[in-house]
Design a protein around this motif. Structure first.
Motif, PDB file in Angstrom:
ATOM      1  N   LEU A 155      41.964  37.318  38.523  1.00  0.00           N
ATOM      2  CA  LEU A 155      41.617  38.664  39.001  1.00  0.00           C
ATOM      3  C   LEU A 155      42.421  39.073  40.227  1.00  0.00           C
ATOM      4  CD1 LEU A 155      37.723  38.634  38.573  1.00  0.00           C
ATOM      5  CD2 LEU A 155      39.406  39.845  37.170  1.00  0.00           C
ATOM      6  N   ALA A 156      42.589  38.157  41.174  1.00  0.00           N
ATOM      7  CA  ALA A 156      43.318  38.511  42.406  1.00  0.00           C
ATOM      8  C   ALA A 156      44.749  38.931  42.081  1.00  0.00           C
ATOM      9  CB  ALA A 156      43.325  37.320  43.365  1.00  0.00           C
ATOM     10  N   HIS A 157      45.369  38.204  41.162  1.00  0.00           N
ATOM     11  CA  HIS A 157      46.761  38.557  40.831  1.00  0.00           C
ATOM     12  C   HIS A 157      46.828  39.851  40.031  1.00  0.00           C
ATOM     13  CE1 HIS A 157      47.703  34.179  41.799  1.00  0.00           C
ATOM     14  NE2 HIS A 157      48.364  34.909  42.661  1.00  0.00           N
ATOM     15  N   ALA A 158      45.829  40.073  39.179  1.00  0.00           N
ATOM     16  CA  ALA A 158      45.814  41.347  38.439  1.00  0.00           C
ATOM     17  C   ALA A 158      45.698  42.507  39.424  1.00  0.00           C
ATOM     18  CB  ALA A 158      44.658  41.358  37.446  1.00  0.00           C
ATOM     19  N   GLN A 159      44.865  42.331  40.451  1.00  0.00           N
ATOM     20  CA  GLN A 159      44.732  43.387  41.477  1.00  0.00           C
ATOM     21  C   GLN A 159      46.056  43.599  42.214  1.00  0.00           C
ATOM     22  OE1 GLN A 159      41.531  45.046  42.730  1.00  0.00           O
ATOM     23  NE2 GLN A 159      43.191  46.349  43.468  1.00  0.00           N
ATOM     24  N   LEU A 160      46.637  42.507  42.666  1.00  0.00           N
ATOM     25  CA  LEU A 160      47.874  42.611  43.466  1.00  0.00           C
ATOM     26  C   LEU A 160      49.002  43.235  42.638  1.00  0.00           C
ATOM     27  CD1 LEU A 160      49.064  41.848  46.266  1.00  0.00           C
ATOM     28  CD2 LEU A 160      49.855  39.707  45.226  1.00  0.00           C
ATOM     29  N   ILE A 161      49.131  42.760  41.409  1.00  0.00           N
ATOM     30  CA  ILE A 161      50.212  43.280  40.550  1.00  0.00           C
ATOM     31  C   ILE A 161      49.978  44.767  40.276  1.00  0.00           C
ATOM     32  CG2 ILE A 161      51.174  43.153  38.208  1.00  0.00           C
ATOM     33  CD1 ILE A 161      50.652  40.042  38.444  1.00  0.00           C
ATOM     34  N   GLY A 162      48.741  45.119  39.948  1.00  0.00           N
ATOM     35  CA  GLY A 162      48.439  46.536  39.688  1.00  0.00           C
ATOM     36  C   GLY A 162      48.784  47.395  40.894  1.00  0.00           C
ATOM     37  N   ASP A 163      48.475  46.890  42.086  1.00  0.00           N
ATOM     38  CA  ASP A 163      48.729  47.671  43.304  1.00  0.00           C
ATOM     39  C   ASP A 163      50.214  47.763  43.629  1.00  0.00           C
ATOM     40  OD1 ASP A 163      46.043  47.999  43.523  1.00  0.00           O
ATOM     41  OD2 ASP A 163      45.755  46.601  45.188  1.00  0.00           O
ATOM     42  N   LEU A 164      51.012  46.855  43.092  1.00  0.00           N
ATOM     43  CA  LEU A 164      52.439  46.826  43.471  1.00  0.00           C
ATOM     44  C   LEU A 164      53.386  47.212  42.336  1.00  0.00           C
ATOM     45  CD1 LEU A 164      52.494  43.675  45.789  1.00  0.00           C
ATOM     46  CD2 LEU A 164      52.512  46.088  46.427  1.00  0.00           C
ATOM     47  N   LEU A 165      52.831  47.551  41.179  1.00  0.00           N
ATOM     48  CA  LEU A 165      53.715  47.889  40.045  1.00  0.00           C
ATOM     49  C   LEU A 165      54.717  48.975  40.417  1.00  0.00           C
ATOM     50  CD1 LEU A 165      51.742  47.977  36.693  1.00  0.00           C
ATOM     51  CD2 LEU A 165      53.539  46.391  37.416  1.00  0.00           C
ATOM     52  N   GLU A 197      43.637  40.158  24.193  1.00  0.00           N
ATOM     53  CA  GLU A 197      44.503  40.647  25.289  1.00  0.00           C
ATOM     54  C   GLU A 197      44.065  42.043  25.729  1.00  0.00           C
ATOM     55  OE1 GLU A 197      48.322  39.931  23.437  1.00  0.00           O
ATOM     56  OE2 GLU A 197      48.072  37.761  23.710  1.00  0.00           O
ATOM     57  N   LYS A 198      43.775  42.870  24.761  1.00  0.00           N
ATOM     58  CA  LYS A 198      43.325  44.240  25.075  1.00  0.00           C
ATOM     59  C   LYS A 198      41.969  44.188  25.787  1.00  0.00           C
ATOM     60  CE  LYS A 198      42.674  48.679  22.718  1.00  0.00           C
ATOM     61  NZ  LYS A 198      41.230  48.878  22.698  1.00  0.00           N
ATOM     62  N   ARG A 199      41.075  43.358  25.260  1.00  0.00           N
ATOM     63  CA  ARG A 199      39.739  43.242  25.862  1.00  0.00           C
ATOM     64  C   ARG A 199      39.839  42.703  27.304  1.00  0.00           C
ATOM     65  NH1 ARG A 199      35.389  44.863  27.624  1.00  0.00           N
ATOM     66  NH2 ARG A 199      33.892  43.258  28.177  1.00  0.00           N
ATOM     67  N   LEU A 200      40.718  41.716  27.501  1.00  0.00           N
ATOM     68  CA  LEU A 200      40.873  41.167  28.853  1.00  0.00           C
ATOM     69  C   LEU A 200      41.376  42.256  29.802  1.00  0.00           C
ATOM     70  CD1 LEU A 200      40.927  38.733  30.846  1.00  0.00           C
ATOM     71  CD2 LEU A 200      43.314  38.406  30.178  1.00  0.00           C
ATOM     72  N   TRP A 201      42.315  43.043  29.328  1.00  0.00           N
ATOM     73  CA  TRP A 201      42.863  44.109  30.180  1.00  0.00           C
ATOM     74  C   TRP A 201      41.759  45.066  30.612  1.00  0.00           C
ATOM     75  CZ3 TRP A 201      47.733  44.580  32.140  1.00  0.00           C
ATOM     76  CH2 TRP A 201      48.013  45.797  32.797  1.00  0.00           C
ATOM     77  N   GLU A 202      40.943  45.486  29.619  1.00  0.00           N
ATOM     78  CA  GLU A 202      39.888  46.469  29.922  1.00  0.00           C
ATOM     79  C   GLU A 202      38.806  45.851  30.817  1.00  0.00           C
ATOM     80  OE1 GLU A 202      40.518  48.705  25.651  1.00  0.00           O
ATOM     81  OE2 GLU A 202      38.764  47.403  25.931  1.00  0.00           O
ATOM     82  N   ALA A 203      38.428  44.612  30.513  1.00  0.00           N
ATOM     83  CA  ALA A 203      37.377  43.966  31.314  1.00  0.00           C
ATOM     84  C   ALA A 203      37.870  43.721  32.740  1.00  0.00           C
ATOM     85  CB  ALA A 203      36.967  42.641  30.663  1.00  0.00           C
ATOM     86  N   THR A 204      39.160  43.372  32.858  1.00  0.00           N
ATOM     87  CA  THR A 204      39.724  43.150  34.196  1.00  0.00           C
ATOM     88  C   THR A 204      39.652  44.448  35.003  1.00  0.00           C
ATOM     89  OG1 THR A 204      41.174  41.405  33.378  1.00  0.00           O
ATOM     90  CG2 THR A 204      41.826  42.465  35.439  1.00  0.00           C
TER      91      THR A 204
END
Ligand SMILES: NC(=O)c1ccc[n+]([C@@H]2O[C@H](COP(=O)([O-])OP(=O)(O)OC[C@H]3O[C@@H](n4cnc5c(N)ncnc54)[C@H](OP(=O)(O)O)[C@@H]3O)[C@@H](O)[C@H]2O)c1
Length: 316
Positions: A122-132, A294-301
């Motif tokens: 989760l932390a990396h998904a947040q960081l990556i999303g914020d820095l895309l 993969e799609k479900r993980l993306w949405e749940a994340t």
């Protein structure tokens, strides 16, 4: 050849991340990237930053405990500010190296999520999303996977459990009960988090433009690192002994290989969450390619991250 720009790495304070950081700093003039070191604030972060500077790198330290999504968002904002101020070269690579395991899967992150899933995924998904939007094409995102997502004969012998996938909202829920569920549950949580990394990498590539290349690195089994620091002392002792067996992977040897994934032309063709075990491009098992998961993980994340933000906003 693309100029090296800036590389951001999480978990630079020890072992794999530290040796990758120093390998980046050791590059010759003209090929040495600026470094953004995102790690828990403290002497470990200061020390690796100083070591990298002494080798000639321009370094910025960003103190961040990845078990708090509020801290991750603050770190992302700090990175955006530094880049916008023109203090650093363009951001060309983000290496999501930090990882953790816990012997007690009842442990929760600051946001109430199971700690292993929270830090590794989760932390990396947040960081990556914020820095895309801050990555400058051609750019790379390198995530850290682990072959423990599937079982083989050696892992069975060593009682290293494979992933047992469940809905991501379940994976994010800490265990309950009076007693810790035990080392097997801890291993499953780690394998699930690393399977999540593979699923997320595949979906991420589908959602970012061509200018960003997503790959996953597996450093080889490096027994004796701090990853097992919450395991019983006897288990840690075995890990330290195994680390001395000739041929076993070590952070010293695998760190430079991770650095290479971030910048070297050799890996410029990697896309789609391509999985590299040390230096070998490796096909993942069928279980790690699953469009529906993969799609479900993306949405749940996305749900888990926005719930955490909403609860932080509400408590202000
Ligand atoms: N060791 C292996 O055999 C192996 C095999 C396959 C994949 N991997 C992956 O390789 C990566 C590095 O592993 P390693 O063996 O070098 O692990 P390690 O020795 O435990 O180092 C982990 C790094 O992550 C950081 N970290 C952990 N929790 C954090 C948090 N809440 N906030 C900020 N930073 C945090 C640590 O920072 P602190 O110094 O502050 O604790 C440290 O810098 C991990 O993603 C791991 O899953 C390892």
């Amino acid at each position: 050849m693309t100029p090296p720009g800036t590389v951001l790495i999480t978990g630079p304070t020890r072992n794999l991340g530290r040796y990758a950081t120093l390998a980046l700093a050791d590059r010759p003039d003209g090929r040495r990237p600026d470094l953004l070191l995102v790690g828990r604030a403290g002497p470990g972060l200061t020390a690796v930053a100083e070591e990298a500077r002494s080798r000639g790198a321009t370094v910025r330290e960003i103190g961040c405990d990845l078990s708090s999504l509020a801290e991750v968002r603050t770190a992302g904002a700090a990175v955006r500010d530094l880049l916008a101020a023109g203090d650093l070269h363009p951001l060309r690579a983000l290496v999501a190296n930090a990882g953790t395991t816990t012997a007690d899967t009842r442990r929760a992150s600051a946001d109430g999520y199971e700690l292993t899933f929270a830090v590794n995924h989760l932390a990396h998904a947040q960081l990556i999303g914020d820095l895309l939007d801050s990555l400058a094409a051609p750019a790379r995102i390198v995530l850290l996977g682990s072959n423990t997502y599937h079982a083989n004969i050696w892992r069975k012998l060593l009682h290293v459990p494979e992933a047992v996938w469940a809905d991501p909202l379940e994976l994010a829920r800490p265990a309950t009960g009076d007693q810790a569920p035990g080392m097997n549950a801890a291993g499953v949580a780690y394998s699930n988090a690393k399977l999540a990394v593979l699923y997320y990498a595949h979906e991420l590539q589908r959602r970012v433009g061509d200018g960003i290349a997503v790959s996953v690195f597996e450093p080889g089994w490096m027994p004796g690192t701090a990853l097992g620091r919450t395991a019983p002392e006897a288990v840690q002792r075995i890990g330290r002994a195994l680390a001395r067996v000739p041929g076993v992977s070590t952070p010293e040897r695998s760190g430079p290989l991770l650095a290479s994934m971030a910048l070297d032309d050799r890996w410029a063709h990697l896309r789609d969450g391509a999985f590299v075990v040390k230096t070998k491009l490796t096909e993942v098992r069928p279980v790690a390619q699953d469009r529906a998961r993969e799609k479900r993980l993306w949405e749940a994340t996305a749900d888990l991250l926005s719930t955490a933000q909403a609860s932080q906003d509400a408590s202000r």
